[in-house]
Motif scaffolding. Structure first.
Motif, short mmCIF file in Angstrom:
data_model
loop_
_atom_site.label_atom_id
_atom_site.label_comp_id
_atom_site.label_asym_id
_atom_site.label_seq_id
_atom_site.Cartn_x
_atom_site.Cartn_y
_atom_site.Cartn_z
N THR A 9 21.70 11.12 25.02
CA THR A 9 22.41 12.40 24.83
C THR A 9 22.29 12.89 23.40
O THR A 9 22.04 14.08 23.16
CB THR A 9 23.90 12.26 25.24
OG1 THR A 9 23.96 11.79 26.59
CG2 THR A 9 24.64 13.58 25.12
N ALA A 10 22.44 12.00 22.44
CA ALA A 10 22.34 12.37 21.03
C ALA A 10 20.96 12.93 20.70
O ALA A 10 20.85 13.98 20.04
CB ALA A 10 22.65 11.17 20.15
N LEU A 13 20.50 16.38 22.41
CA LEU A 13 21.26 17.43 21.74
C LEU A 13 20.69 17.80 20.38
O LEU A 13 20.76 18.96 19.97
CB LEU A 13 22.72 16.99 21.57
CG LEU A 13 23.58 17.02 22.82
CD1 LEU A 13 24.90 16.30 22.58
CD2 LEU A 13 23.82 18.46 23.27
N MET A 14 20.12 16.83 19.68
CA MET A 14 19.65 17.09 18.32
C MET A 14 18.19 17.51 18.23
O MET A 14 17.76 17.97 17.17
CB MET A 14 19.90 15.86 17.45
CG MET A 14 21.37 15.61 17.15
SD MET A 14 22.22 17.03 16.38
CE MET A 14 21.41 17.04 14.76
N LEU A 133 25.39 20.88 13.11
CA LEU A 133 26.64 20.59 13.81
C LEU A 133 27.71 21.63 13.50
O LEU A 133 28.44 22.08 14.39
CB LEU A 133 27.14 19.19 13.48
CG LEU A 133 26.26 18.03 13.99
CD1 LEU A 133 26.82 16.69 13.52
CD2 LEU A 133 26.11 18.07 15.50
N PHE A 144 30.82 22.36 22.25
CA PHE A 144 30.55 21.36 21.22
C PHE A 144 31.41 20.11 21.42
O PHE A 144 30.91 18.99 21.41
CB PHE A 144 30.80 21.95 19.83
CG PHE A 144 30.52 20.99 18.70
CD1 PHE A 144 29.28 20.95 18.11
CD2 PHE A 144 31.50 20.12 18.25
CE1 PHE A 144 29.01 20.06 17.08
CE2 PHE A 144 31.25 19.22 17.23
CZ PHE A 144 29.99 19.18 16.64
N PHE A 148 29.35 16.80 22.06
CA PHE A 148 29.27 15.90 20.91
C PHE A 148 30.49 14.99 20.85
O PHE A 148 31.36 15.13 19.99
CB PHE A 148 29.11 16.69 19.61
CG PHE A 148 27.76 17.33 19.45
CD1 PHE A 148 26.69 16.59 18.93
CD2 PHE A 148 27.54 18.63 19.83
CE1 PHE A 148 25.43 17.17 18.78
CE2 PHE A 148 26.28 19.23 19.68
CZ PHE A 148 25.23 18.49 19.16
N THR A 149 30.54 14.06 21.78
CA THR A 149 31.63 13.09 21.81
C THR A 149 31.52 12.15 20.61
O THR A 149 30.49 12.12 19.92
CB THR A 149 31.55 12.26 23.11
OG1 THR A 149 30.31 11.55 23.11
CG2 THR A 149 31.67 13.14 24.34
N SER A 150 32.56 11.38 20.38
CA SER A 150 32.54 10.43 19.26
C SER A 150 31.34 9.47 19.31
O SER A 150 30.67 9.27 18.30
CB SER A 150 33.85 9.63 19.19
OG SER A 150 34.92 10.50 18.93
N VAL A 152 28.43 9.93 20.68
CA VAL A 152 27.21 10.70 20.43
C VAL A 152 27.11 11.02 18.93
O VAL A 152 26.04 10.87 18.33
CB VAL A 152 27.18 11.98 21.28
CG1 VAL A 152 26.09 12.94 20.84
CG2 VAL A 152 27.02 11.63 22.76
N LEU A 153 28.20 11.44 18.32
CA LEU A 153 28.18 11.72 16.88
C LEU A 153 27.85 10.47 16.07
O LEU A 153 27.10 10.53 15.09
CB LEU A 153 29.52 12.31 16.43
CG LEU A 153 29.78 13.75 16.85
CD1 LEU A 153 31.22 14.15 16.54
CD2 LEU A 153 28.79 14.70 16.20
N ILE A 156 24.18 9.87 16.25
CA ILE A 156 23.47 10.85 15.41
C ILE A 156 23.54 10.44 13.95
O ILE A 156 22.52 10.47 13.23
CB ILE A 156 24.07 12.26 15.61
CG1 ILE A 156 23.73 12.77 17.01
CG2 ILE A 156 23.56 13.23 14.54
CD1 ILE A 156 24.50 14.00 17.44
#
Length: 181
Positions: A9-10, A13-14, A133, A144, A148-150, A152-153, A156
């Motif tokens: 997912t990260a 998304l990025m 972000l 967002f 962008f869950t914890s 996932v962040l 990243i």
């Protein structure tokens, strides 16, 4: 959320934020954003930050987000992950934010006496992430916070510096970059 899902997912998304600076370098040249202006005796940004590079980088990232939206279902099935789609504002916000983050880092580099290409540990690896972000959060706060869950962040923030160092090292070895950072 397991580690595999968080990593996939990260990266998904990025991706629209990961490629803009590379695309900007390939676009190369053009009129500097700062127009040659100085602040405190130093260039505001330098010749490396151009309008063409910023436009091409943003467009490349946005186009990639559009492609990812089209591939979403089949890619999600293949990877076994429910992948998010990018809302219109976010598909522009992520790459534009990445470019703005890099431009902001260039401004900071000049203010701290660093020349173009000089290393700025931490900032070099995460400037575009912070910009991407923040702009995505402003563009679509509810999306967002869902995407962008914890975990996932966290992925990243750990994975991006590693990828940055690795890709820059490869670019240096093959002669695309003048320095390995």
């Amino acid at each position: 959320m397991n580690v595999y899902v968080a990593v996939v997912t990260a990266v998904w998304l990025m991706l629209p934020a990961y490629i803009p600076n590379n695309a900007a370098v390939l676009a190369g040249g053009g009129r500097p954003i700062d127009g040659g202006r100085t602040l405190g005796g130093r260039r505001m940004l330098g010749d490396g930050k151009t309008w063409r590079g910023t436009a091409v980088g943003t467009a490349a990232g946005a186009l990639l987000a559009v492609v990812l939206n089209q591939l979403n279902g089949s890619a999600g099935d293949l990877l076994g992950v429910d992948l998010p789609t990018f809302p219109l504002l976010v598909l522009v916000a992520l790459p534009l934010g990445a470019m703005l983050g890099d431009i902001g880092a260039s401004f900071l580099k000049r203010r701290t006496g660093r020349e173009r290409g000089a290393p700025f540990p931490g900032v070099d690896q995460l400037d575009f992430v912070v910009g991407a972000l923040l702009l995505a959060l402003l563009a679509a706060p509810n999306w967002f916070l869902d995407a962008f869950t914890s975990p996932v962040l966290l992925v990243i923030l750990v994975l991006t510096p590693l990828l940055h160092v690795l890709t820059n090292g490869i670019a240096y070895v093959i002669g695309v970059k003048d320095e390995p950072w």
